[in-house]
Design a protein around this motif. Structure first.
Motif, mmCIF file in Angstrom:
data_model
loop_
_atom_site.group_PDB
_atom_site.id
_atom_site.type_symbol
_atom_site.label_atom_id
_atom_site.label_comp_id
_atom_site.label_asym_id
_atom_site.label_seq_id
_atom_site.Cartn_x
_atom_site.Cartn_y
_atom_site.Cartn_z
ATOM 1 N N ILE A 134 14.691 79.766 -13.718
ATOM 2 C CA ILE A 134 14.315 80.341 -15.014
ATOM 3 C C ILE A 134 13.240 81.387 -14.749
ATOM 4 C CG2 ILE A 134 13.326 79.918 -17.288
ATOM 5 C CD1 ILE A 134 14.476 77.122 -17.211
ATOM 6 N N ARG A 135 13.504 82.595 -15.225
ATOM 7 C CA ARG A 135 12.604 83.725 -14.996
ATOM 8 C C ARG A 135 11.984 84.216 -16.301
ATOM 9 N NH1 ARG A 135 13.071 86.339 -10.036
ATOM 10 N NH2 ARG A 135 14.740 85.549 -8.687
ATOM 11 N N LEU A 136 10.803 84.803 -16.171
ATOM 12 C CA LEU A 136 10.159 85.414 -17.330
ATOM 13 C C LEU A 136 10.720 86.817 -17.525
ATOM 14 C CD1 LEU A 136 7.891 84.954 -19.445
ATOM 15 C CD2 LEU A 136 6.371 86.183 -17.892
ATOM 16 N N LYS A 137 11.055 87.163 -18.763
ATOM 17 C CA LYS A 137 11.585 88.492 -19.066
ATOM 18 C C LYS A 137 10.398 89.435 -19.318
ATOM 19 C CE LYS A 137 15.248 88.790 -21.696
ATOM 20 N NZ LYS A 137 16.122 88.857 -22.917
ATOM 21 N N ILE A 138 10.064 90.191 -18.302
ATOM 22 C CA ILE A 138 8.913 91.096 -18.401
ATOM 23 C C ILE A 138 9.275 92.306 -19.271
ATOM 24 C CG2 ILE A 138 7.317 92.582 -17.109
ATOM 25 C CD1 ILE A 138 6.842 89.652 -16.549
ATOM 26 N N PRO A 139 8.477 92.604 -20.298
ATOM 27 C CA PRO A 139 8.733 93.803 -21.119
ATOM 28 C C PRO A 139 8.669 95.064 -20.250
ATOM 29 C CG PRO A 139 7.103 92.376 -22.153
ATOM 30 C CD PRO A 139 7.308 91.852 -20.778
ATOM 31 N N GLU A 140 9.419 96.063 -20.608
ATOM 32 C CA GLU A 140 9.460 97.285 -19.805
ATOM 33 C C GLU A 140 8.554 98.366 -20.399
ATOM 34 O OE1 GLU A 140 13.698 97.990 -19.736
ATOM 35 O OE2 GLU A 140 13.858 96.997 -17.782
ATOM 36 N N ASN A 141 8.056 99.197 -19.484
ATOM 37 C CA ASN A 141 7.288 100.398 -19.870
ATOM 38 C C ASN A 141 6.044 100.082 -20.709
ATOM 39 O OD1 ASN A 141 9.251 102.158 -18.641
ATOM 40 N ND2 ASN A 141 10.558 101.754 -20.426
ATOM 41 N N GLN A 142 5.352 99.031 -20.324
ATOM 42 C CA GLN A 142 4.093 98.697 -21.004
ATOM 43 C C GLN A 142 2.943 98.765 -20.017
ATOM 44 O OE1 GLN A 142 3.938 95.003 -23.112
ATOM 45 N NE2 GLN A 142 5.745 95.446 -24.391
ATOM 46 N N ASN A 143 1.838 99.347 -20.433
ATOM 47 C CA ASN A 143 0.628 99.326 -19.614
ATOM 48 C C ASN A 143 -0.145 98.040 -19.883
ATOM 49 O OD1 ASN A 143 0.931 101.723 -18.224
ATOM 50 N ND2 ASN A 143 -0.046 102.941 -19.829
ATOM 51 N N ILE A 144 -0.475 97.317 -18.811
ATOM 52 C CA ILE A 144 -1.213 96.065 -18.922
ATOM 53 C C ILE A 144 -2.624 96.321 -18.421
ATOM 54 C CG2 ILE A 144 -1.165 93.590 -18.401
ATOM 55 C CD1 ILE A 144 1.690 94.204 -17.211
ATOM 56 N N GLU A 145 -3.601 96.032 -19.255
ATOM 57 C CA GLU A 145 -4.999 96.333 -18.917
ATOM 58 C C GLU A 145 -5.818 95.049 -18.826
ATOM 59 O OE1 GLU A 145 -8.637 98.294 -21.337
ATOM 60 O OE2 GLU A 145 -6.877 99.599 -21.083
ATOM 61 N N ILE A 146 -6.621 94.978 -17.779
ATOM 62 C CA ILE A 146 -7.543 93.853 -17.610
ATOM 63 C C ILE A 146 -8.939 94.404 -17.336
ATOM 64 C CG2 ILE A 146 -8.191 91.905 -16.127
ATOM 65 C CD1 ILE A 146 -5.240 91.398 -15.669
ATOM 66 N N ASN A 147 -9.917 93.922 -18.075
ATOM 67 C CA ASN A 147 -11.309 94.279 -17.819
ATOM 68 C C ASN A 147 -11.937 93.174 -16.982
ATOM 69 O OD1 ASN A 147 -11.568 96.807 -19.298
ATOM 70 N ND2 ASN A 147 -11.177 95.567 -21.127
ATOM 71 N N ASP A 148 -11.848 93.352 -15.691
ATOM 72 C CA ASP A 148 -12.292 92.332 -14.750
ATOM 73 C C ASP A 148 -13.812 92.370 -14.596
ATOM 74 O OD1 ASP A 148 -12.859 91.412 -11.748
ATOM 75 O OD2 ASP A 148 -10.948 90.555 -12.351
ATOM 76 N N MET A 149 -14.440 91.193 -14.547
ATOM 77 C CA MET A 149 -15.904 91.120 -14.468
ATOM 78 C C MET A 149 -16.453 91.605 -13.134
ATOM 79 S SD MET A 149 -16.836 87.574 -16.491
ATOM 80 C CE MET A 149 -15.668 86.510 -15.631
ATOM 81 N N VAL A 150 -15.592 91.699 -12.126
ATOM 82 C CA VAL A 150 -16.018 92.211 -10.822
ATOM 83 C C VAL A 150 -15.352 93.548 -10.512
ATOM 84 C CG1 VAL A 150 -15.968 91.817 -8.320
ATOM 85 C CG2 VAL A 150 -16.538 89.938 -9.854
ATOM 86 N N GLN A 151 -14.039 93.631 -10.715
ATOM 87 C CA GLN A 151 -13.281 94.818 -10.333
ATOM 88 C C GLN A 151 -13.349 95.942 -11.366
ATOM 89 O OE1 GLN A 151 -11.967 94.913 -7.324
ATOM 90 N NE2 GLN A 151 -12.423 92.757 -6.889
ATOM 91 N N GLY A 152 -13.810 95.599 -12.586
ATOM 92 C CA GLY A 152 -13.843 96.598 -13.643
ATOM 93 C C GLY A 152 -12.486 96.707 -14.332
ATOM 94 N N LYS A 153 -12.224 97.852 -14.960
ATOM 95 C CA LYS A 153 -10.969 98.068 -15.680
ATOM 96 C C LYS A 153 -9.837 98.333 -14.686
ATOM 97 C CE LYS A 153 -8.888 101.103 -19.191
ATOM 98 N NZ LYS A 153 -9.143 102.253 -20.103
#
Length: 453
Positions: A134-153
């Motif tokens: 069973i696989r996750l259906k990843i949406p296409e053409n989306q930007n995923i953003e994470i504001n990491d406490m060490v690595q930054g944006k």
């Protein structure tokens, strides 16, 4: 919301410095926020689980005084939750059954990730009695953003993420699924882990969004490298925490080392756990990898060894000997306590100290190096005779006896000092030979010189 962090090792290997630092940073972050620090054992990979690894993890954390706030959580106990969650994803069309037997190759030049042909095939068209993942259906053409406490944006496009497996074809959940579901169930608010998990965080963000709950805060800390600047591996023979304990390192020294490994508070070198809780700030963790430095570990351990009260060191030695079913010679305790600082100055660990004091242990085979013992054997009987004449066995009289002997025979003190030292201690290096003879006592000194020189 109350801060909750977790340390989530798999019980497939011993707890080493890299994992211990991750646990420490999670502990410090939680305590600095007056939150909770939890332990989850990720034991779903049954074939790799080892009982001794679980012991290493638990005892290692206890040795470092990183107290967990609730009962240990075993991921294998939560399998039902994992499967129920995936079942809900299937119903919502967010996950799909994949009957691919062999994953097809992807053209790396196109920078596209795996999308199964089963992604949009309806249930009625699925084959019967055939294994599937069973696989996750990843949406296409989306930007995923994470504001990491060490690595930054950090931003990644969803086209760079595979439709990854949630449930294997044997029915078992994968790490990516189980850890995200468990983090939500445990109420984890902040996840601090190695930066090798950064890509996993982007994959798991889709799972968090399904829960419609606030995404945990993430901090991806740089890995620890070897002296060549390479990722640590088994070839580097990095000792586990329990090995360091067996070798006689202090937990405070190892903690101090780990606290300064990629995190800093000005130029302060010596840090204890209580102070670190007060001053810890995850933003002070650097982005660059740290290199393992054995010399630094030894320096810190020597510092803690020297600052520990002598009577406390003596008690540690007694416990150390008890584990080996050994004990010191009779009637030396009071004398050893007086001269123990001389031996401590020459040691880095309790094991070093033990090796130096081996000649004071009952029934120890301490003569390891007989070089030079017989070189000046011509003086043996004369020296023994002179030492027997000493009525009050103290430092002054022992020194006077041997110094006058060298003057009388017009020889250098090392001509008799080296063979006497090796005969009494088994080593060419030790504190003052006069102190050694005083600790051993007249009877033991004469006995060894007669039998072993």
């Amino acid at each position: 919301m109350k801060t909750v962090t977790r340390f989530a090792p798999s019980p497939s290997g011993d707890l080493h410095l890299g994992g211990a630092r991750t646990a420490l940073f999670n502990f410090l972050f939680a305590r600095s926020k007056k939150g909770q620090f939890l332990l989850r054992i990720e034991d779903t990979d049954v074939q790799r689980n080892k009982k001794e690894s679980l012991k290493s993890i638990i005892e290692g954390l206890e040795w470092l005084k990183l107290k967990i706030d609730k009962k240990i959580i075993f991921q294998s106990d939560n399998k039902r939750n994992h499967l129920e969650f995936v079942s809900s994803l299937l119903k919502k069309g967010i996950a799909y059954k994949c009957f691919e037997q062999n994953r097809p190759k992807i053209d790396s030049n196109k920078n596209l990730k795996f999308r199964s042909r089963w992604r949009d095939i309806k249930e009625k068209d699925h084959p019967k009695n055939q294994n599937y993942t069973i696989r996750l259906k990843i949406p296409e053409n989306q930007n995923i953003e994470i504001n990491d406490m060490v690595q930054g944006k950090v931003v990644v496009n969803s086209n760079e993420i595979d439709d990854y497996v949630l449930i294997r074809n044997n029915g078992n959940p994968t790490f990516l699924l189980a850890s995200a579901v468990d983090d939500i169930a445990m109420g984890v608010t902040d996840i601090i882990r190695g930066d090798d998990h950064l890509t996993n965080t982007f994959r798991q963000k889709f799972l968090y969004s399904v829960f419609e709950k606030k995404l945990p805060n993430f901090a991806h800390i740089p890995l620890i490298l070897n002296q060549k600047g390479e990722k640590l591996s088994k070839r580097d023979n990095v000792p586990s925490l329990l090995e360091l304990r067996r070798k006689g390192y202090f937990s405070d020294a190892i903690l101090n080392y780990l606290m300064r490994l990629g995190w800093s508070y000005g130029d302060k070198e010596i840090l204890d756990l209580n102070l670190s809780i007060k001053i810890f700030d995850i933003k002070n963790v650097g982005k660059s990898p740290s290199k393992l430095d054995q010399k630094k570990i030894d320096f810190l351990n020597q510092y803690y060894l020297r600052k520990t009260p002598v009577d406390q060191i003596y008690n540690i030695l007694i416990e150390f000997l008890a584990e080996k079913k050994q004990k010191f010679l009779k009637d030396i305790s009071s004398k050893l306590l007086i001269y123990l600082p001389d031996f401590i100055e020459r040691s880095v660990t309790i094991t070093d100290l033990y090796n130096q004091l081996n000649f004071l242990i009952e029934n120890s085979n301490y003569i390891r190096n007989k070089k030079n013992i017989s070189k000046e054997k011509i003086y043996k009987d004369e020296i023994i005779n002179e030492l027997e004449k000493i009525k009050i066995w103290n430092f002054e009289n022992i020194k006077k006896c041997l110094v006058e002997f060298t003057k009388k025979n017009e020889i250098s003190f090392k001509n008799i000092g080296i063979p006497i030292r090796i005969t009494l201690t088994g080593s060419v290096n030790s504190p003052s030979i006069f102190n050694i003879m005083l600790i051993l006592g007249k009877k033991e000194v004469l006995n060894r010189l007669i039998k072993l020189w």
